[in-house]
Structures are given as C-alpha cells and as structure tokens.
Design a protein around this motif. Structure first.
Motif, PDB file in Angstrom:
ATOM      1  N   GLY A 131       0.948  -1.172  -0.105  1.00 46.21           N
ATOM      2  CA  GLY A 131       0.001   0.059   0.063  1.00 46.21           C
ATOM      3  C   GLY A 131       0.743   1.308   0.116  1.00 46.21           C
ATOM      4  N   ASN A 132       2.037   1.230   0.310  1.00 47.53           N
ATOM      5  CA  ASN A 132       2.850   2.269   0.339  1.00 47.53           C
ATOM      6  C   ASN A 132       3.814   2.525  -0.862  1.00 47.53           C
ATOM      7  OD1 ASN A 132       4.568   0.213   0.819  1.00 47.53           O
ATOM      8  ND2 ASN A 132       5.998   1.408   2.242  1.00 47.53           N
ATOM      9  N   LYS A 133       3.593   1.557  -2.099  1.00 48.56           N
ATOM     10  CA  LYS A 133       4.379   1.576  -3.154  1.00 48.56           C
ATOM     11  C   LYS A 133       3.934   2.287  -4.260  1.00 48.56           C
ATOM     12  CE  LYS A 133       7.294  -1.621  -1.489  1.00 48.56           C
ATOM     13  NZ  LYS A 133       6.899  -2.014  -0.152  1.00 48.56           N
ATOM     14  N   ASP A 134       4.609   2.753  -5.263  1.00 56.24           N
ATOM     15  CA  ASP A 134       4.371   3.497  -6.189  1.00 56.24           C
ATOM     16  C   ASP A 134       3.778   2.452  -7.278  1.00 56.24           C
ATOM     17  OD1 ASP A 134       4.010   5.325  -8.405  1.00 56.24           O
ATOM     18  OD2 ASP A 134       6.007   5.968  -8.611  1.00 56.24           O
ATOM     19  N   ILE A 135       2.631   2.256  -7.537  1.00 61.52           N
ATOM     20  CA  ILE A 135       2.099   1.107  -8.538  1.00 61.52           C
ATOM     21  C   ILE A 135       1.098   1.979  -9.306  1.00 61.52           C
ATOM     22  CG2 ILE A 135       0.900  -1.001  -8.661  1.00 61.52           C
ATOM     23  CD1 ILE A 135       1.777  -1.400  -5.586  1.00 61.52           C
ATOM     24  N   ARG A 136       1.347   2.025 -10.600  1.00 59.45           N
ATOM     25  CA  ARG A 136       0.732   2.338 -11.800  1.00 59.45           C
ATOM     26  C   ARG A 136      -0.429   1.352 -12.064  1.00 59.45           C
ATOM     27  NH1 ARG A 136       2.017   4.668 -16.601  1.00 59.45           N
ATOM     28  NH2 ARG A 136      -0.139   4.157 -17.156  1.00 59.45           N
ATOM     29  N   GLY A 137      -1.554   1.723 -12.651  1.00 56.51           N
ATOM     30  CA  GLY A 137      -2.692   1.003 -12.933  1.00 56.51           C
ATOM     31  C   GLY A 137      -2.259   0.237 -14.518  1.00 56.51           C
ATOM     32  N   CYS A 138      -2.894  -0.692 -14.678  1.00 54.79           N
ATOM     33  CA  CYS A 138      -3.150  -1.498 -15.969  1.00 54.79           C
ATOM     34  C   CYS A 138      -3.126  -0.667 -17.313  1.00 54.79           C
ATOM     35  CB  CYS A 138      -3.997  -2.847 -16.083  1.00 54.79           C
ATOM     36  SG  CYS A 138      -3.898  -3.658 -17.629  1.00 54.79           S
ATOM     37  N   ILE A 139      -2.329  -0.637 -18.441  1.00 57.84           N
ATOM     38  CA  ILE A 139      -2.588   0.140 -19.499  1.00 57.84           C
ATOM     39  C   ILE A 139      -3.163  -0.736 -20.587  1.00 57.84           C
ATOM     40  CG2 ILE A 139      -0.776   1.980 -18.950  1.00 57.84           C
ATOM     41  CD1 ILE A 139       0.885   0.572 -20.906  1.00 57.84           C
ATOM     42  N   ALA A 140      -3.756  -1.915 -20.179  1.00 54.20           N
ATOM     43  CA  ALA A 140      -4.206  -2.812 -21.468  1.00 54.20           C
ATOM     44  C   ALA A 140      -3.398  -3.083 -22.607  1.00 54.20           C
ATOM     45  CB  ALA A 140      -5.693  -2.243 -21.623  1.00 54.20           C
ATOM     46  N   CYS A 141      -1.989  -3.121 -22.511  1.00 53.07           N
ATOM     47  CA  CYS A 141      -0.996  -3.285 -23.525  1.00 53.07           C
ATOM     48  C   CYS A 141      -0.866  -4.798 -23.967  1.00 53.07           C
ATOM     49  CB  CYS A 141       0.235  -2.745 -23.186  1.00 53.07           C
ATOM     50  SG  CYS A 141       1.145  -3.674 -21.932  1.00 53.07           S
ATOM     51  N   ARG A 142      -1.552  -5.664 -22.822  1.00 52.22           N
ATOM     52  CA  ARG A 142      -1.573  -7.214 -23.151  1.00 52.22           C
ATOM     53  C   ARG A 142      -0.009  -7.663 -23.453  1.00 52.22           C
ATOM     54  NH1 ARG A 142      -6.257  -9.462 -23.688  1.00 52.22           N
ATOM     55  NH2 ARG A 142      -5.325 -11.213 -25.201  1.00 52.22           N
ATOM     56  N   LYS A 143       0.893  -6.829 -23.123  1.00 55.12           N
ATOM     57  CA  LYS A 143       2.121  -7.577 -23.306  1.00 55.12           C
ATOM     58  C   LYS A 143       2.371  -8.765 -22.537  1.00 55.12           C
ATOM     59  CE  LYS A 143       4.245  -4.832 -26.370  1.00 55.12           C
ATOM     60  NZ  LYS A 143       4.689  -5.041 -27.704  1.00 55.12           N
ATOM     61  N   CYS A 144       1.711  -8.688 -21.129  1.00 57.02           N
ATOM     62  CA  CYS A 144       2.048  -9.896 -20.264  1.00 57.02           C
ATOM     63  C   CYS A 144       1.668 -11.247 -21.005  1.00 57.02           C
ATOM     64  CB  CYS A 144       0.986  -9.734 -19.099  1.00 57.02           C
ATOM     65  SG  CYS A 144      -0.553  -9.353 -19.325  1.00 57.02           S
ATOM     66  N   LYS A 145       0.521 -11.222 -22.052  1.00 55.13           N
ATOM     67  CA  LYS A 145       0.448 -12.434 -22.899  1.00 55.13           C
ATOM     68  C   LYS A 145       1.436 -12.960 -23.427  1.00 55.13           C
ATOM     69  CE  LYS A 145      -3.486 -11.966 -20.620  1.00 55.13           C
ATOM     70  NZ  LYS A 145      -3.527 -12.406 -19.315  1.00 55.13           N
ATOM     71  N   THR A 146       2.388 -12.110 -23.660  1.00 52.81           N
ATOM     72  CA  THR A 146       3.357 -12.681 -24.518  1.00 52.81           C
ATOM     73  C   THR A 146       4.809 -12.853 -23.883  1.00 52.81           C
ATOM     74  OG1 THR A 146       3.919 -10.393 -25.366  1.00 52.81           O
ATOM     75  CG2 THR A 146       2.481 -11.797 -26.991  1.00 52.81           C
TER      76      THR A 146
END
Length: 205
Positions: A40-55
């Motif tokens: 909860g104290n980290k700098d975590i940005r949201g998902c940008i729907a790039c779908r790179k995680c699928k590859t």
C-alpha cells in the motif's frame, strides 16, 4: 501449505495489518505458513491494457507486481486486505491486484481467496464485495467467517478493542485452513474440475 496476505494500506503496521496479523497467527496455529506483503505504500501504476503480459509472461511494468506474481503462483491461498476510504479499496491496492490477477499466466483454479477490510465506521461492505470479485472471476473459492471479514477502528489499538472483528479474523483463519486442506485432499482423490474452452460473448449489432 502457504497463504499470502497482502497489506494494501499505506501504513505498514496500521489497522489493516492488525486484522491480517490476527488471521496469520491463526493460520500458523493450523499449520499453514504465511507471509504478509506490504504494497500500500508503493508507487504502483494501473494497467494500461497493452497485453504484453500475454506474450512476456509478466507485466511490462517491472515492479512489486512481478515480484509477488511467482509467490501467488506457488501459494495455496491469498488474503487481500484494504483500508476503506471512499467506500472502496485503496487505489494503490486496486492497481496492484488489477495487474497481478491479469498478468499472472498460471491457473488460479481452487486457490482459496479471502478479503479483509478495515474501516473507522462505514463503506466496508462495498469494499468487501469489490475485492471478492477478483476471486470469483478466477475460479477461486472464497473463504468465509462468522460475519463479513471486517474490523472497525481508527487505530490499531481500537481495532484490538473490536472483539467481534478480531474473533471474525480468527474464525476466517480456521475456516480458510480447513478449506485449503479439504481442497488438497480433493485434488489428490478427484483432481481439479474439468474445464471447457472459454466462451466469450461479444454481441454484434
């Protein structure tokens, strides 16, 4: 067996942690290993729907999400804890679990999930519902307690005075341990449920 407990509060040892720690102690007593991870104290940005995680097999943003993903893959259960601000989960936590659940390629079927929420007064049930949806969309059984998994208080000391809330955390720990052990026995005897190919309904006008 192991359970990850995610502390989505900006405060490392605040109200949310106090609730998670009570569940963790009970799980340990039931022979379950635990690890509390503070995000909860980290700098975590949201998902940008790039779908790179699928590859790539992991999120394109190389932060704590990618650090936790292998642990999520290996664990038998996960508890996600959040404070309540505007009748919803902490925004940083939502960014974290959005990316964690979407980017981790491994099957989550029959990992046990539970939400824990902490509030001063109100907004807890909507936050509880919000987090539980991550489990139910992922084929994960949800561990229950004797009441909704929440504590009340404006400080760790006040949370400890919420005797019903703390008992709810202990009951959650016992129920979660039982459910995880039962699922393990079921997998050994029957295996995991057979899956159909996923159907996506997209209406065309």
């Amino acid at each position: 067996m192991k359970v990850l407990l995610i502390n989505g509060s900006p405060n490392a040892k605040g109200c949310t942690y106090t609730a998670l720690e009570e569940v963790s102690k009970t799980l340990n007593q039931e022979g379950i290993e635990t690890e509390i991870i503070h995000v909860g104290n980290k700098d975590i940005r949201g998902c940008i729907a790039c779908r790179k995680c699928k590859t790539n097999g992991k999120c394109v943003f190389n932060d704590i999400v990618n650090e936790v993903a292998p642990k999520f893959n290996e664990c038998d259960g996960i508890i996600i804890g959040s404070p309540v601000y505007y009748a919803s989960a902490n925004g940083t936590l939502i960014s974290f679990i959005d990316r964690l659940f979407y980017s981790m390629p491994a099957d989550k079927t029959m990992k046990v999930g539970a939400a824990v929420v902490s509030c001063r007064r109100g907004g807890n049930t909507s936050t509880f519902d919000e987090i539980n949806k991550y489990f139910t969309i992922s084929g994960m059984p949800v561990a229950s307690s004797q009441y909704w998994n929440m504590v009340h208080g404006n400080s760790p000391e006040e949370v400890k005075q919420d005797l019903e809330g703390m008992q709810t955390m202990r009951t959650l720990g016992k129920n979660m341990a039982f459910l995880m052990k039962s699922i393990q026995l079921g997998k050994e005897q029957f295996g995991l449920p057979e899956k159909e190919s996923h159907i996506f309904t997209n209406f065309i006008r």
